[in-house]
Design an enzyme around this catalytic site. Sequence first.
Site, PDB file in Angstrom:
ATOM      1  N   ARG A 199      36.594  20.827  72.892  1.00  0.00           N
ATOM      2  CA  ARG A 199      37.347  22.018  73.543  1.00  0.00           C
ATOM      3  C   ARG A 199      36.790  22.430  74.757  1.00  0.00           C
ATOM      4  NH1 ARG A 199      36.974  22.754  67.807  1.00  0.00           N
ATOM      5  NH2 ARG A 199      38.916  22.836  66.962  1.00  0.00           N
TER       6      ARG A 199
ATOM      7  N   HIS B 256      38.782  19.171  63.018  1.00  0.00           N
ATOM      8  CA  HIS B 256      40.086  19.890  62.608  1.00  0.00           C
ATOM      9  C   HIS B 256      39.683  20.134  60.797  1.00  0.00           C
ATOM     10  CE1 HIS B 256      43.211  18.446  65.503  1.00  0.00           C
ATOM     11  NE2 HIS B 256      42.647  19.454  65.904  1.00  0.00           N
TER      12      HIS B 256
ATOM     13  N   LYS C 218      34.686  25.515  66.345  1.00  0.00           N
ATOM     14  CA  LYS C 218      35.717  26.257  65.876  1.00  0.00           C
ATOM     15  C   LYS C 218      35.414  26.479  64.588  1.00  0.00           C
ATOM     16  CE  LYS C 218      40.543  27.678  66.119  1.00  0.00           C
ATOM     17  NZ  LYS C 218      42.027  27.145  66.564  1.00  0.00           N
TER      18      LYS C 218
ATOM     19  N   TYR D 121      49.736  14.735  65.986  1.00  0.00           N
ATOM     20  CA  TYR D 121      49.697  13.858  67.295  1.00  0.00           C
ATOM     21  C   TYR D 121      50.452  12.671  66.722  1.00  0.00           C
ATOM     22  CZ  TYR D 121      46.182  16.925  68.904  1.00  0.00           C
ATOM     23  OH  TYR D 121      45.405  18.161  69.301  1.00  0.00           O
TER      24      TYR D 121
ATOM     25  N   ARG E  56      42.424  17.206  75.462  1.00  0.00           N
ATOM     26  CA  ARG E  56      42.035  17.139  74.032  1.00  0.00           C
ATOM     27  C   ARG E  56      43.172  16.367  73.261  1.00  0.00           C
ATOM     28  NH1 ARG E  56      38.922  19.143  69.772  1.00  0.00           N
ATOM     29  NH2 ARG E  56      40.129  20.168  68.351  1.00  0.00           N
TER      30      ARG E  56
ATOM     31  N   HIS F 178      42.984  22.003  77.714  1.00  0.00           N
ATOM     32  CA  HIS F 178      43.350  21.395  76.306  1.00  0.00           C
ATOM     33  C   HIS F 178      44.340  20.142  76.317  1.00  0.00           C
ATOM     34  CE1 HIS F 178      42.396  22.837  72.438  1.00  0.00           C
ATOM     35  NE2 HIS F 178      43.369  22.673  71.889  1.00  0.00           N
TER      36      HIS F 178
END
Length: 335
Positions: free
Chosen positions: A152, A309, A177, A318, A286, A283
């Site tokens: 990120r 994630h 995150k 994706y 990414r 982003h």
Amino acid sequence: MSYSSRNGEINRMVSGIPAPRLLDEMRRVLRLKHYSIRTEAVYVGWVRRFVLFHGKRHPREMGAAEVEQFLSALAVQGDVAASTQNQALSALLFLYRDVLGVELPWLDGVIRAKRPLRVPTVLSRDEVTRALACMDGRPWLLASLLYGTGMRLMEALRLRVKDVDFERGDIVVRDGKGGKDRHTMLPRVLVEPMRREIERAAALHAADLAAGFGKVWLPFALARKYPTAAGEFGWQYVFPSTRRSMDPRSGEERRHHFDARILSRALKRGVREAGIVKPVSAHTLRHSFAAHLLEAGQDIRTVQELLGHKDVVTTQIYTHVLNRGGMGVVSPLDR
């Protein structure tokens, strides 16, 4: 206007009620719970808007009806996105539960706006190559790092020297995150540019030390636990700012990391010069990293770990943008 001046204005705007103490207490609790300075500014801003919206009434005097009225006004009159409305709700939840210490059953019943499911914008390999070819300097290196590692934006900007392992070709992403650490690869083509960037950071750090500065911000209580760490080179940012600035919390003069806005402007300019009409942000690189790995046959669980994630379902988005449109199905017209 500086951060401290802006907060002072917030206090003055809601004078006449205990709001100045309320906002100060909210900042204190946010810092106690290690929220970022960006989140602090956003949450305080939403509470300020909430108080002003209801005629400067104190939040203790209000309840479910006032919260729902405020959120409805954001959606209907302000026409804000679902994510913005949910951000405002999160700020108010924090205010009541963590700052005021009020457990109100109706908070659980407030309905969050449903975020629409969006397919991420992904650049093709050729588009990434063209966009990067129109960039140079540190913005080029940062954009290349985002695409080459899947980090990120703020993870890359906050990267510390000690977390880049040239021997193993590894980067440790700290405090991502959810407050989790993870590993990602260091692309071979970026080894030498990264070495030069770290040499540049070393020169800046040496100059800062000679001038009586050189201490970097450390997360949480590390500065107290390791008193000398803030001045050690390993803890410095890989991408330091070109000049020192005043820390809005401590008041110390330090060298912060590279400005995200400079990268954003350079990326948009590069995309425009490359003739790419897709909406592109940092982003997007990414997103492209993940899509291209899956396209190359990489295991989705590995991609999930590289991206950090929590749930593989997030990574599966994706799979909708691989190879061809229409979920990879060949149109009967093409047959």
